[in-house]
Design an enzyme around this catalytic site. Sequence first.
Site, PDB file in Angstrom:
ATOM      1  N   ARG A 138       0.778  14.226  13.699  1.00 50.94           N
ATOM      2  CA  ARG A 138       1.191  14.036  12.307  1.00 50.94           C
ATOM      3  C   ARG A 138       1.106  15.303  11.455  1.00 50.94           C
ATOM      4  O   ARG A 138       0.318  15.393  10.509  1.00 50.94           O
ATOM      5  CB  ARG A 138       0.377  12.902  11.670  1.00 50.94           C
ATOM      6  CG  ARG A 138       0.568  11.598  12.385  1.00 50.94           C
ATOM      7  CD  ARG A 138      -0.140  10.475  11.724  1.00 50.94           C
ATOM      8  NE  ARG A 138       0.620   9.868  10.649  1.00 50.94           N
ATOM      9  CZ  ARG A 138       0.221   8.807   9.980  1.00 50.94           C
ATOM     10  NH1 ARG A 138      -0.929   8.250  10.264  1.00 50.94           N
ATOM     11  NH2 ARG A 138       0.953   8.304   9.023  1.00 50.94           N
ATOM     12  N   LYS A 183       0.834  -1.211   0.000  1.00 52.25           N
ATOM     13  CA  LYS A 183       0.000   0.000   0.000  1.00 52.25           C
ATOM     14  C   LYS A 183       0.865   1.256   0.000  1.00 52.25           C
ATOM     15  O   LYS A 183       0.633   2.178  -0.782  1.00 52.25           O
ATOM     16  CB  LYS A 183      -0.904  -0.011   1.241  1.00 52.25           C
ATOM     17  CG  LYS A 183      -1.537   1.318   1.552  1.00 52.25           C
ATOM     18  CD  LYS A 183      -2.384   1.246   2.794  1.00 52.25           C
ATOM     19  CE  LYS A 183      -1.694   1.586   4.081  1.00 52.25           C
ATOM     20  NZ  LYS A 183      -1.329   3.005   4.268  1.00 52.25           N
ATOM     21  N   ASN A 184       1.860   1.292   0.884  1.00 52.55           N
ATOM     22  CA  ASN A 184       2.664   2.509   1.031  1.00 52.55           C
ATOM     23  C   ASN A 184       3.605   2.755  -0.143  1.00 52.55           C
ATOM     24  O   ASN A 184       4.224   3.817  -0.223  1.00 52.55           O
ATOM     25  CB  ASN A 184       3.463   2.471   2.342  1.00 52.55           C
ATOM     26  CG  ASN A 184       2.568   2.683   3.552  1.00 52.55           C
ATOM     27  OD1 ASN A 184       1.375   2.951   3.408  1.00 52.55           O
ATOM     28  ND2 ASN A 184       3.135   2.555   4.739  1.00 52.55           N
ATOM     29  N   ASP A 197       4.819   0.432  12.193  1.00 57.49           N
ATOM     30  CA  ASP A 197       3.648  -0.249  11.631  1.00 57.49           C
ATOM     31  C   ASP A 197       3.559  -1.727  12.042  1.00 57.49           C
ATOM     32  O   ASP A 197       2.582  -2.398  11.706  1.00 57.49           O
ATOM     33  CB  ASP A 197       3.638  -0.137  10.098  1.00 57.49           C
ATOM     34  CG  ASP A 197       3.214   1.254   9.629  1.00 57.49           C
ATOM     35  OD1 ASP A 197       2.781   2.070  10.458  1.00 57.49           O
ATOM     36  OD2 ASP A 197       3.315   1.520   8.408  1.00 57.49           O
ATOM     37  N   CYS A 207      -4.610  12.544  13.918  1.00 55.58           N
ATOM     38  CA  CYS A 207      -5.291  11.291  13.590  1.00 55.58           C
ATOM     39  C   CYS A 207      -5.140  10.387  14.800  1.00 55.58           C
ATOM     40  O   CYS A 207      -4.535  10.773  15.798  1.00 55.58           O
ATOM     41  CB  CYS A 207      -4.717  10.669  12.332  1.00 55.58           C
ATOM     42  SG  CYS A 207      -3.078  10.017  12.546  1.00 55.58           S
ATOM     43  N   ARG A 256      -8.413  -0.767   4.916  1.00 50.86           N
ATOM     44  CA  ARG A 256      -7.556   0.276   4.347  1.00 50.86           C
ATOM     45  C   ARG A 256      -6.229  -0.319   3.888  1.00 50.86           C
ATOM     46  O   ARG A 256      -5.649   0.173   2.933  1.00 50.86           O
ATOM     47  CB  ARG A 256      -7.241   1.352   5.404  1.00 50.86           C
ATOM     48  CG  ARG A 256      -8.382   2.277   5.718  1.00 50.86           C
ATOM     49  CD  ARG A 256      -7.905   3.380   6.620  1.00 50.86           C
ATOM     50  NE  ARG A 256      -6.667   3.940   6.087  1.00 50.86           N
ATOM     51  CZ  ARG A 256      -5.728   4.541   6.805  1.00 50.86           C
ATOM     52  NH1 ARG A 256      -5.880   4.685   8.094  1.00 50.86           N
ATOM     53  NH2 ARG A 256      -4.646   5.016   6.240  1.00 50.86           N
TER      54      ARG A 256
END
Length: 419
Positions: free
Chosen positions: A123, A22-23, A306, A118, A398
């Site tokens: 952030r 994803k990233n 993560d 968030c 997500r």
Amino acid sequence: MDKILIEGGERLVGEVTVSGAKNAVLPLMAASLLVDGWNTITNVPNLRDIETFKILLKHLGSELEADPQNNILKIKTSNLKSNEAPYDLVKTMRASVLVLGPLVSRFKQARVSLPGGCAIGARPIDLHLKGLKQMGAEVTIEKGYVNVAAKKLKGAKIYMDTTTVTGTENLMLAAVHAEGTTILENSALEPEVACLADALNRMGARITGAGTETIKIEGVDKLYPIEMRVIPDRIEAGTFMVASAMTRGNVLIKDCPHYYLDSLNVKLKEAGAEIIEEDGGIRVIGDVPIRSVDVKTIPYPGFPTDMQAQIMAMMCIGSGLSVITETVFENRFMHVSELKRMGADITIDGRCAVVRGVKQLSGAPLMATDLRASASLILAGLVADGKTEVSRIYHLDRGYEKIEEKLKRLGAKIERVKE
Ligand code: UD1
């Protein structure tokens, strides 16, 4: 809304294939804004964040052709309909700010909603903006939006006070068309940054040093469309490695970018798991008792933030005491209160969580709070006694492609149901 039901206690055994990262896809999608022509991205996972970014690109005026079955996405941006990333999109996905660099670079102007806080911390994007200002852009903030304008960005020497992944990517995307040379100091070392630089270079950019602290970008006038393949998702791979280790499993993880996961490999081995490099993947074999290990998150190549929630789920059933220190985000312990509802013994002291292993977690109804927290609750559910229900799993969607189907094929008793 969907939720996930798990009946804990099954060992995971078999093979699983890791999806595209994803990233890595999101910056590649943003890079497509720099090119007039069809860019083709392959190995694109089917995820909610990718859908959100597609909506954003369509809103800006890009044409998109998706073949989700074959994980292919084509993007073409000839003209802009809008130069604005609206609040509704940015608030669901911070990475929307990645359009800032390419929009200013090619279309001279961008208006992007400020992301705000968030679930995992404040952030800010101050370093993205500071870098753009140093390249000659005019930056103003009004009504929650940041407006950035520059007739022509100019190369600059930019030092980022904190290592920032999307910040490095955004400035790299901005600098490809700048006049002269840009040097980015204290750049993020994450593999996804190098993946973006590789793709940009194949498009005609002149970038050296990506993957090191100093990235040099010599501005060019034009980029050309290419076909690019997304690297495998190291966090998804890491999540399956932990899942196998903590369920006393024996799982071959295919397409596993283990070369990006040294810090996790070391911790899993310290905790007693066996990790074997095989043709086509990495086999992780879990053993009992899990030895408690200390973990500190640090930007790449350190232990990934993560993966912090997932390793914490594992430490909940460790044989001793584990200190988990989160140095990247200031509020990334949202999963702790949910894990405690399953019987975990965790105390938070500032940026440290002290986890005393318990013999057995018990299944419970749980609420996912963010993407990686969701994964940790699922891992805990796999080893808990009885039923676990995880709701609000839109967070999970997500960033994990069909995780419940992948886990089911490995023997987990898990299903997705409508709430
Ligand atoms: C990226 C990843 C995310 C991961 C994170 C850290 C993507 C799409 N997301 O997020 O999954 O958890 O890296 O590995 O790639 N900071 C500032 N000012 C800035 C920018 C960042 O102070 O202008 C701070 C942040 O608050 C945070 C730290 O820097 O404390 C690192 O954040 P950053 O690397 O920017 O995270 P993201 O790029 O948003």
